[in-house]
Design a protein around this motif. Sequence first.
Motif, PDB file in Angstrom:
ATOM      1  N   GLU A  93      -0.302 -58.410 -68.607  1.00 55.71           N
ATOM      2  CA  GLU A  93      -0.268 -57.083 -68.777  1.00 55.71           C
ATOM      3  C   GLU A  93       1.076 -56.666 -67.580  1.00 55.71           C
ATOM      4  OE1 GLU A  93      -4.340 -57.559 -66.999  1.00 55.71           O
ATOM      5  OE2 GLU A  93      -4.805 -58.435 -69.085  1.00 55.71           O
ATOM      6  N   ASP A  94       1.281 -56.954 -66.516  1.00 58.44           N
ATOM      7  CA  ASP A  94       1.476 -56.654 -65.702  1.00 58.44           C
ATOM      8  C   ASP A  94       3.270 -56.396 -65.937  1.00 58.44           C
ATOM      9  OD1 ASP A  94      -0.663 -56.048 -64.429  1.00 58.44           O
ATOM     10  OD2 ASP A  94      -0.818 -57.144 -63.248  1.00 58.44           O
ATOM     11  N   TYR A  95       4.279 -57.247 -66.825  1.00 62.16           N
ATOM     12  CA  TYR A  95       5.405 -57.136 -66.359  1.00 62.16           C
ATOM     13  C   TYR A  95       6.422 -56.872 -67.281  1.00 62.16           C
ATOM     14  CZ  TYR A  95       3.455 -60.488 -62.654  1.00 62.16           C
ATOM     15  OH  TYR A  95       3.325 -61.522 -61.542  1.00 62.16           O
ATOM     16  N   GLN A  96       5.030 -55.996 -68.421  1.00 58.31           N
ATOM     17  CA  GLN A  96       5.611 -56.134 -69.790  1.00 58.31           C
ATOM     18  C   GLN A  96       7.398 -55.577 -69.941  1.00 58.31           C
ATOM     19  OE1 GLN A  96       5.304 -57.023 -72.334  1.00 58.31           O
ATOM     20  NE2 GLN A  96       2.659 -57.191 -72.493  1.00 58.31           N
ATOM     21  N   HIS A  97       7.748 -54.113 -69.299  1.00 55.09           N
ATOM     22  CA  HIS A  97       8.952 -53.602 -69.461  1.00 55.09           C
ATOM     23  C   HIS A  97      10.718 -54.541 -68.694  1.00 55.09           C
ATOM     24  CE1 HIS A  97       7.958 -53.387 -65.292  1.00 55.09           C
ATOM     25  NE2 HIS A  97       9.224 -52.791 -64.912  1.00 55.09           N
ATOM     26  N   LEU A  98      10.098 -55.349 -67.749  1.00 58.40           N
ATOM     27  CA  LEU A  98      11.238 -56.431 -67.310  1.00 58.40           C
ATOM     28  C   LEU A  98      11.368 -57.535 -68.377  1.00 58.40           C
ATOM     29  CD1 LEU A  98       9.437 -56.609 -63.843  1.00 58.40           C
ATOM     30  CD2 LEU A  98      11.432 -55.664 -64.684  1.00 58.40           C
ATOM     31  N   ASP A  99      11.593 -57.481 -69.507  1.00 57.94           N
ATOM     32  CA  ASP A  99      12.273 -58.401 -70.801  1.00 57.94           C
ATOM     33  C   ASP A  99      12.082 -59.455 -70.476  1.00 57.94           C
ATOM     34  OD1 ASP A  99      12.950 -55.569 -72.131  1.00 57.94           O
ATOM     35  OD2 ASP A  99      14.944 -55.788 -70.903  1.00 57.94           O
TER      36      ASP A  99
ATOM     37  N   GLN B 246       3.484 -57.026 -59.295  1.00 56.81           N
ATOM     38  CA  GLN B 246       4.355 -58.329 -59.423  1.00 56.81           C
ATOM     39  C   GLN B 246       5.374 -58.544 -59.026  1.00 56.81           C
ATOM     40  OE1 GLN B 246       7.255 -55.528 -61.712  1.00 56.81           O
ATOM     41  NE2 GLN B 246       5.807 -54.794 -64.027  1.00 56.81           N
ATOM     42  N   MET B 247       5.495 -58.361 -57.511  1.00 54.76           N
ATOM     43  CA  MET B 247       5.820 -59.300 -56.614  1.00 54.76           C
ATOM     44  C   MET B 247       4.886 -60.684 -55.445  1.00 54.76           C
ATOM     45  SD  MET B 247       8.978 -57.504 -56.976  1.00 54.76           S
ATOM     46  CE  MET B 247       8.481 -56.660 -58.412  1.00 54.76           C
TER      47      MET B 247
ATOM     48  N   GLU C  19      12.305 -56.980 -56.667  1.00 56.08           N
ATOM     49  CA  GLU C  19      12.908 -58.606 -56.574  1.00 56.08           C
ATOM     50  C   GLU C  19      13.287 -58.115 -58.308  1.00 56.08           C
ATOM     51  OE1 GLU C  19      14.103 -61.516 -58.058  1.00 56.08           O
ATOM     52  OE2 GLU C  19      14.140 -62.638 -55.767  1.00 56.08           O
ATOM     53  N   PRO C  20      14.084 -58.124 -58.781  1.00 50.09           N
ATOM     54  CA  PRO C  20      14.451 -57.506 -60.611  1.00 50.09           C
ATOM     55  C   PRO C  20      14.020 -58.928 -60.926  1.00 50.09           C
ATOM     56  CG  PRO C  20      16.436 -57.780 -58.959  1.00 50.09           C
ATOM     57  CD  PRO C  20      15.136 -57.955 -58.036  1.00 50.09           C
ATOM     58  N   PHE C  21      13.840 -59.696 -60.540  1.00 46.32           N
ATOM     59  CA  PHE C  21      13.573 -61.021 -61.590  1.00 46.32           C
ATOM     60  C   PHE C  21      12.287 -61.505 -61.335  1.00 46.32           C
ATOM     61  CE2 PHE C  21      18.903 -62.168 -60.945  1.00 46.32           C
ATOM     62  CZ  PHE C  21      18.317 -61.719 -62.413  1.00 46.32           C
ATOM     63  N   VAL C  22      10.855 -61.645 -62.321  1.00 46.89           N
ATOM     64  CA  VAL C  22      10.231 -62.381 -62.296  1.00 46.89           C
ATOM     65  C   VAL C  22      10.540 -64.092 -63.012  1.00 46.89           C
ATOM     66  CG1 VAL C  22       7.736 -62.402 -63.574  1.00 46.89           C
ATOM     67  CG2 VAL C  22       9.291 -60.417 -62.936  1.00 46.89           C
ATOM     68  N   TYR C  23       9.168 -64.942 -62.095  1.00 45.69           N
ATOM     69  CA  TYR C  23       8.743 -66.091 -62.868  1.00 45.69           C
ATOM     70  C   TYR C  23       7.176 -66.509 -62.666  1.00 45.69           C
ATOM     71  CZ  TYR C  23      14.188 -65.752 -60.645  1.00 45.69           C
ATOM     72  OH  TYR C  23      15.137 -65.466 -60.657  1.00 45.69           O
ATOM     73  N   LEU C  24       6.658 -66.362 -63.765  1.00 41.00           N
ATOM     74  CA  LEU C  24       5.348 -66.652 -63.791  1.00 41.00           C
ATOM     75  C   LEU C  24       5.328 -67.888 -64.602  1.00 41.00           C
ATOM     76  CD1 LEU C  24       4.893 -63.270 -65.931  1.00 41.00           C
ATOM     77  CD2 LEU C  24       4.693 -64.295 -63.280  1.00 41.00           C
TER      78      LEU C  24
END
Length: 232
Positions: free
Chosen positions: A88-94, A9-10, A58-63
């Motif tokens: 697949e990997d980031y499902q819980h992060l809304d 995720q990071m 890093e709580p924010f994800v940018y894909l």
Amino acid sequence: MRIDKFLAQMGVGTRTEVKALLKKGRVLHNGVKIKSAKTQIDSEHDVVEVDGQFIAYEPFVYLMMNKPQNFISATVDDQHQTVIDLIEDYQHLDLFPVGRLDKDTEGLLLITNDGQFNHELMSPNKHVSKTYWVKAKYALKASDPKRFEEGITLKEGQLQPAHLEILDEPTTAFVTIQEGKYHQVKRMFHAIDNDVVALKRMSIGALTLDSSLQPGAYRPLTEDELKLLNYR
Ligand code: URA
């Protein structure tokens, strides 16, 4: 959270790459070498290092995703699969998609959990351009670029100037628009008595789709890519 999930995720690597790093003993958890991908960590408080580099939470994800056809740009849908189902990997992060591409449109789609990022890129008054490759039903006419430049009129009114670059194969073109109205490119082509047969988004602002991403594949944006989007 599992260490392999955290590192993926990071943006350290894919789950497989991260497992290989762990096996090679390159990952420290609170100063202790760990090899098991199943090791549980407290992502907000524990200290994780890879090759001596601290991996900050890093709580924010940018894909960046290469959206495939037949997936809906939404978080849930009771009839169709959504682009979020592909992650697949980031499902819980809304996570949610930044703007929408039609079900049959492919190409560059950003996915995040950062509402501000979404606003900066999609708000019409931010004027972030989006470029699409278009395959049209009929050959484009030499007069079409001027019509796009002047602002096509749809039922909501006149659009902002758009750029149409006809390619060597005259049923294909790049079109760059500033807004993101419902079915905008398709409706612009109807307005010039043509039809869109295939549509793929190639870029958003200065960010272009990574051509190594197969349809359905995704990866985290790099720091340089976030800078290209003026988001760093
Ligand atoms: N314009 C369209 O018509 N469809 C899309 O998916 C994006 C832009």
